[in-house]
Scaffold this active site. Structure first.
Site, PDB file in Angstrom:
ATOM      1  N   HIS A 159       7.097  57.028 -14.417  1.00 28.04           N
ATOM      2  CA  HIS A 159       8.119  56.109 -13.884  1.00 28.04           C
ATOM      3  C   HIS A 159       7.809  54.672 -14.298  1.00 28.04           C
ATOM      4  CE1 HIS A 159      10.744  54.100 -10.899  1.00 28.04           C
ATOM      5  NE2 HIS A 159      11.316  55.275 -10.730  1.00 28.04           N
ATOM      6  N   ILE A 165       7.712  50.801 -13.578  1.00 21.34           N
ATOM      7  CA  ILE A 165       8.330  50.145 -12.428  1.00 21.34           C
ATOM      8  C   ILE A 165       7.913  50.906 -11.173  1.00 21.34           C
ATOM      9  CG2 ILE A 165      10.508  49.576 -11.285  1.00 21.34           C
ATOM     10  CD1 ILE A 165      11.794  49.352 -14.032  1.00 21.34           C
ATOM     11  N   GLY A 168      11.161  52.569  -5.811  1.00 21.46           N
ATOM     12  CA  GLY A 168      11.605  51.938  -4.577  1.00 21.46           C
ATOM     13  C   GLY A 168      11.142  52.668  -3.337  1.00 21.46           C
ATOM     14  N   VAL A 169      11.091  54.002  -3.407  1.00 23.58           N
ATOM     15  CA  VAL A 169      10.665  54.766  -2.226  1.00 23.58           C
ATOM     16  C   VAL A 169       9.208  54.469  -1.875  1.00 23.58           C
ATOM     17  CG1 VAL A 169      12.335  56.629  -2.493  1.00 23.58           C
ATOM     18  CG2 VAL A 169      10.153  56.766  -3.711  1.00 23.58           C
ATOM     19  N   GLU A 173       7.680  52.988   1.489  1.00 25.39           N
ATOM     20  CA  GLU A 173       6.539  53.668   2.105  1.00 25.39           C
ATOM     21  C   GLU A 173       5.421  52.679   2.411  1.00 25.39           C
ATOM     22  OE1 GLU A 173       3.766  56.422   3.553  1.00 25.39           O
ATOM     23  OE2 GLU A 173       5.938  56.630   3.274  1.00 25.39           O
TER      24      GLU A 173
END
Length: 254
Positions: A159, A165, A168-169, A173
């Site tokens: 990723h 990058i 977003g999750v 978290e």
């Protein structure tokens, strides 16, 4: 001369514009003499010939030359100003040694909770422990914490391979784990019950320092439900906003 007190970059354009004005003033009467002959005295062809014979092309040539000189000089002046601006901007990026750059975070200090203490509160472990340090902490109220983003974290393998990058999750978290530090005692667990109003504003990449903040807005101790808001910043710019976490706190019964 009349521009002796002007800077060199201004004198040339002013001289050029003066020459342009003189050329325009000279050409107007000449064109007029050749162009306004009474219709009864000359046809259109004769008027055109009269304009040529009257020497109107010479003043036009002077005007064109003055215009070209003025345009060229103004362009040169503008180029010099642009270059000077770029040079000044380049000057702002002067060399700063490691000690100076390190000193920029001196006021942050070691923080209130280091990674060893965090591991005593949170059950997460590598590669899923996403809080490195807690700078400020008020139990059951709020906290400010840090997550350093490094290129050797496993999520960047896929990723993305050529454009890493932080997902977003994982940013969300990390915020949730910081909320856990606020609400939990060793042995407790915090579980997601809901999340609302998530906005990602900028990518987070290796080399960034994610500075996170969470605040408990409401806590129902009897049922162990907390309402929490949070945000994260990189270099002073907001990269993540969470309007509301709903978390279920499971207390250690031992």
């Amino acid at each position: 001369g009349p521009f002796s007190n002007q800077p060199a970059t201004m004198a040339r354009p002013l001289l050029a514009l003066t020459a342009l004005g003189a050329g325009l003033g000279f050409v107007a009467p000449s064109v007029g003499r050749g162009a306004v002959a009474p219709r009864s005295q000359a046809s259109g062809t004769a008027r055109s010939q009269a304009a040529l014979d009257g020497g109107s092309w010479a003043p036009l040539g002077l005007c064109a030359a003055a215009l070209a000189l003025g345009t060229s000089t103004l362009r040169g002046t503008r180029s010099r100003v642009v270059r000077a601006g770029k040079d000044e901007e380049a000057g702002e990026g002067e060399w700063r040694d490691a000690k100076t750059i390190s000193g920029l975070t001196e006021s942050v200090g070691a923080g209130m909770v280091n990674n060893i203490e965090i591991a005593k509160i949170l059950p997460h472990r590598y590669p899923f422990l996403l809080v490195d340090k807690v700078i400020h902490l008020e139990k059951m109220k709020r906290a400010v914490g840090i997550k350093n983003i490094t290129a050797n974290e496993p999520q960047f393998t896929g990723h993305f391979p050529d454009n890493p990058i932080m997902p977003g999750v994982l940013q969300v978290e990390a915020l949730a784990q910081l909320a856990g530090v606020v609400c939990m005692q060793p042995g407790d667990q915090v579980l997601f019950a809901g999340i609302d109003g998530v906005k990602f504003r900028k990518p987070v990449v290796p080399g960034d320092t994610l500075v996170m903040e969470v605040e408990v807005k409401k806590f129902r101790e009897k049922v162990g439900i907390a309402k929490i808001t949070g945000a994260a910043f990189v270099d002073g710019q907001k990269v993540l906003q969470v309007k509301e976490f709903t978390c279920a706190l499971v207390k250690d019964k031992s």
